[in-house]
Write a protein that holds these residues in place. Structure first.
Motif, PDB file in Angstrom:
ATOM      1  N   HIS A  40     -33.701  40.651 -52.379  1.00  0.00           N
ATOM      2  CA  HIS A  40     -32.987  39.412 -52.045  1.00  0.00           C
ATOM      3  C   HIS A  40     -31.970  39.658 -50.931  1.00  0.00           C
ATOM      4  N   LEU A  41     -31.368  40.835 -50.913  1.00  0.00           N
ATOM      5  CA  LEU A  41     -30.436  41.157 -49.835  1.00  0.00           C
ATOM      6  C   LEU A  41     -31.159  41.273 -48.496  1.00  0.00           C
ATOM      7  N   VAL A  42     -32.373  41.822 -48.509  1.00  0.00           N
ATOM      8  CA  VAL A  42     -33.165  41.892 -47.278  1.00  0.00           C
ATOM      9  C   VAL A  42     -33.444  40.485 -46.764  1.00  0.00           C
ATOM     10  N   MET A  43     -33.786  39.568 -47.655  1.00  0.00           N
ATOM     11  CA  MET A  43     -34.035  38.184 -47.244  1.00  0.00           C
ATOM     12  C   MET A  43     -32.760  37.559 -46.675  1.00  0.00           C
ATOM     13  N   ALA A  44     -31.618  37.857 -47.286  1.00  0.00           N
ATOM     14  CA  ALA A  44     -30.348  37.324 -46.792  1.00  0.00           C
ATOM     15  C   ALA A  44     -30.003  37.911 -45.426  1.00  0.00           C
ATOM     16  N   VAL A  45     -30.332  39.176 -45.197  1.00  0.00           N
ATOM     17  CA  VAL A  45     -30.078  39.789 -43.889  1.00  0.00           C
ATOM     18  C   VAL A  45     -30.911  39.095 -42.812  1.00  0.00           C
ATOM     19  N   PHE A  46     -32.161  38.769 -43.117  1.00  0.00           N
ATOM     20  CA  PHE A  46     -32.965  37.997 -42.173  1.00  0.00           C
ATOM     21  C   PHE A  46     -32.280  36.662 -41.877  1.00  0.00           C
ATOM     22  N   GLY A  47     -31.740  36.015 -42.910  1.00  0.00           N
ATOM     23  CA  GLY A  47     -31.046  34.745 -42.728  1.00  0.00           C
ATOM     24  C   GLY A  47     -29.800  34.885 -41.876  1.00  0.00           C
ATOM     25  N   ILE A  48     -29.013  35.919 -42.122  1.00  0.00           N
ATOM     26  CA  ILE A  48     -27.788  36.147 -41.345  1.00  0.00           C
ATOM     27  C   ILE A  48     -28.136  36.451 -39.895  1.00  0.00           C
ATOM     28  N   PHE A  49     -29.207  37.197 -39.673  1.00  0.00           N
ATOM     29  CA  PHE A  49     -29.639  37.506 -38.313  1.00  0.00           C
ATOM     30  C   PHE A  49     -29.983  36.225 -37.554  1.00  0.00           C
ATOM     31  N   GLU A  50     -30.714  35.318 -38.183  1.00  0.00           N
ATOM     32  CA  GLU A  50     -31.048  34.040 -37.538  1.00  0.00           C
ATOM     33  C   GLU A  50     -29.802  33.199 -37.302  1.00  0.00           C
ATOM     34  N   TRP A  51     -28.858  33.226 -38.232  1.00  0.00           N
ATOM     35  CA  TRP A  51     -27.610  32.477 -38.102  1.00  0.00           C
ATOM     36  C   TRP A  51     -26.816  32.974 -36.895  1.00  0.00           C
ATOM     37  N   ILE A  52     -26.754  34.302 -36.737  1.00  0.00           N
ATOM     38  CA  ILE A  52     -26.029  34.883 -35.610  1.00  0.00           C
ATOM     39  C   ILE A  52     -26.718  34.521 -34.295  1.00  0.00           C
ATOM     40  N   LYS A  53     -28.062  34.560 -34.282  1.00  0.00           N
ATOM     41  CA  LYS A  53     -28.794  34.161 -33.072  1.00  0.00           C
ATOM     42  C   LYS A  53     -28.474  32.722 -32.697  1.00  0.00           C
ATOM     43  N   CYS A  54     -28.393  31.842 -33.684  1.00  0.00           N
ATOM     44  CA  CYS A  54     -28.095  30.435 -33.408  1.00  0.00           C
ATOM     45  C   CYS A  54     -26.671  30.275 -32.863  1.00  0.00           C
ATOM     46  N   LYS A  55     -25.725  31.003 -33.431  1.00  0.00           N
ATOM     47  CA  LYS A  55     -24.338  30.920 -32.938  1.00  0.00           C
ATOM     48  C   LYS A  55     -24.250  31.373 -31.488  1.00  0.00           C
ATOM     49  N   ASN A  56     -24.966  32.445 -31.155  1.00  0.00           N
ATOM     50  CA  ASN A  56     -24.950  32.940 -29.781  1.00  0.00           C
ATOM     51  C   ASN A  56     -25.592  31.943 -28.823  1.00  0.00           C
ATOM     52  N   GLU A  57     -26.649  31.267 -29.261  1.00  0.00           N
ATOM     53  CA  GLU A  57     -27.273  30.245 -28.417  1.00  0.00           C
ATOM     54  C   GLU A  57     -26.305  29.094 -28.165  1.00  0.00           C
ATOM     55  N   LEU A  58     -25.570  28.684 -29.184  1.00  0.00           N
ATOM     56  CA  LEU A  58     -24.598  27.606 -29.006  1.00  0.00           C
ATOM     57  C   LEU A  58     -23.496  28.009 -28.029  1.00  0.00           C
ATOM     58  N   LYS A  59     -23.045  29.270 -28.103  1.00  0.00           N
ATOM     59  CA  LYS A  59     -22.016  29.750 -27.180  1.00  0.00           C
ATOM     60  C   LYS A  59     -22.528  29.753 -25.747  1.00  0.00           C
ATOM     61  N   ARG A  60     -23.775  30.205 -25.552  1.00  0.00           N
ATOM     62  CA  ARG A  60     -24.344  30.232 -24.210  1.00  0.00           C
ATOM     63  C   ARG A  60     -24.468  28.826 -23.628  1.00  0.00           C
ATOM     64  N   ARG A  61     -24.885  27.875 -24.439  1.00  0.00           N
ATOM     65  CA  ARG A  61     -24.998  26.490 -23.960  1.00  0.00           C
ATOM     66  C   ARG A  61     -23.639  25.953 -23.551  1.00  0.00           C
ATOM     67  N   LYS A  62     -22.619  26.277 -24.352  1.00  0.00           N
ATOM     68  CA  LYS A  62     -21.273  25.790 -24.065  1.00  0.00           C
ATOM     69  C   LYS A  62     -20.765  26.383 -22.750  1.00  0.00           C
ATOM     70  N   LYS A  63     -21.024  27.673 -22.510  1.00  0.00           N
ATOM     71  CA  LYS A  63     -20.589  28.312 -21.274  1.00  0.00           C
ATOM     72  C   LYS A  63     -21.305  27.712 -20.071  1.00  0.00           C
ATOM     73  N   LYS A  64     -22.597  27.417 -20.201  1.00  0.00           N
ATOM     74  CA  LYS A  64     -23.344  26.823 -19.090  1.00  0.00           C
ATOM     75  C   LYS A  64     -22.779  25.460 -18.725  1.00  0.00           C
ATOM     76  N   ARG A  65     -22.424  24.680 -19.740  1.00  0.00           N
ATOM     77  CA  ARG A  65     -21.864  23.351 -19.467  1.00  0.00           C
ATOM     78  C   ARG A  65     -20.501  23.472 -18.800  1.00  0.00           C
ATOM     79  N   ARG A  66     -19.718  24.470 -19.198  1.00  0.00           N
ATOM     80  CA  ARG A  66     -18.378  24.644 -18.668  1.00  0.00           C
ATOM     81  C   ARG A  66     -18.409  25.105 -17.208  1.00  0.00           C
ATOM     82  N   LYS A  67     -19.404  25.907 -16.819  1.00  0.00           N
ATOM     83  CA  LYS A  67     -19.478  26.468 -15.477  1.00  0.00           C
ATOM     84  C   LYS A  67     -19.879  25.429 -14.432  1.00  0.00           C
TER      85      LYS A  67
END
Length: 97
Positions: A66-93
């Motif tokens: 179950h922890l392995v499954m949660a790690v996969f989930g956290i990895f996807e969550w972090i990827k999504c957060k990074n995508e949101l940050k990149r979009r925000k920076k592109k709009r700001r530039k």
């Protein structure tokens, strides 16, 4: 708008957890086929445990699985957060002149 972002992050975590679930399920199926064909003694690999009780046999996913499954989930969550940050920076530039 903040609620939508949080909902998106939560859904992305669920998506990653399901990817982990599929990964563990493949291992579970392989172990199940092995148990059916060879009837081994009780054993435990890190993510799946095979228990032999008096009247039946049981395969179960361990806490580490179950922890392995949660790690996969956290990895996807972090990827999504990074995508949101990149979009925000592109709009700001962008500068409109």
């Amino acid at each position: 708008m903040a609620f939508v972002k949080q909902l998106g992050l939560f859904l992305r975590f669920i998506y990653g957890y399901l990817i982990g679930f599929i990964f563990i399920s493949v291992i579970y199926i392989v172990v199940g086929i092995t148990v059916i064909l060879f009837h081994p003694e009780p054993f435990s690999i890190f993510v799946i445990e095979y228990i032999q009780e008096v009247d039946h046999y049981k395969l179960k996913i361990t806490l580490l699985g179950h922890l392995v499954m949660a790690v996969f989930g956290i990895f996807e969550w972090i990827k999504c957060k990074n995508e949101l940050k990149r979009r925000k920076k592109k709009r700001r530039k962008r500068t409109y002149e």
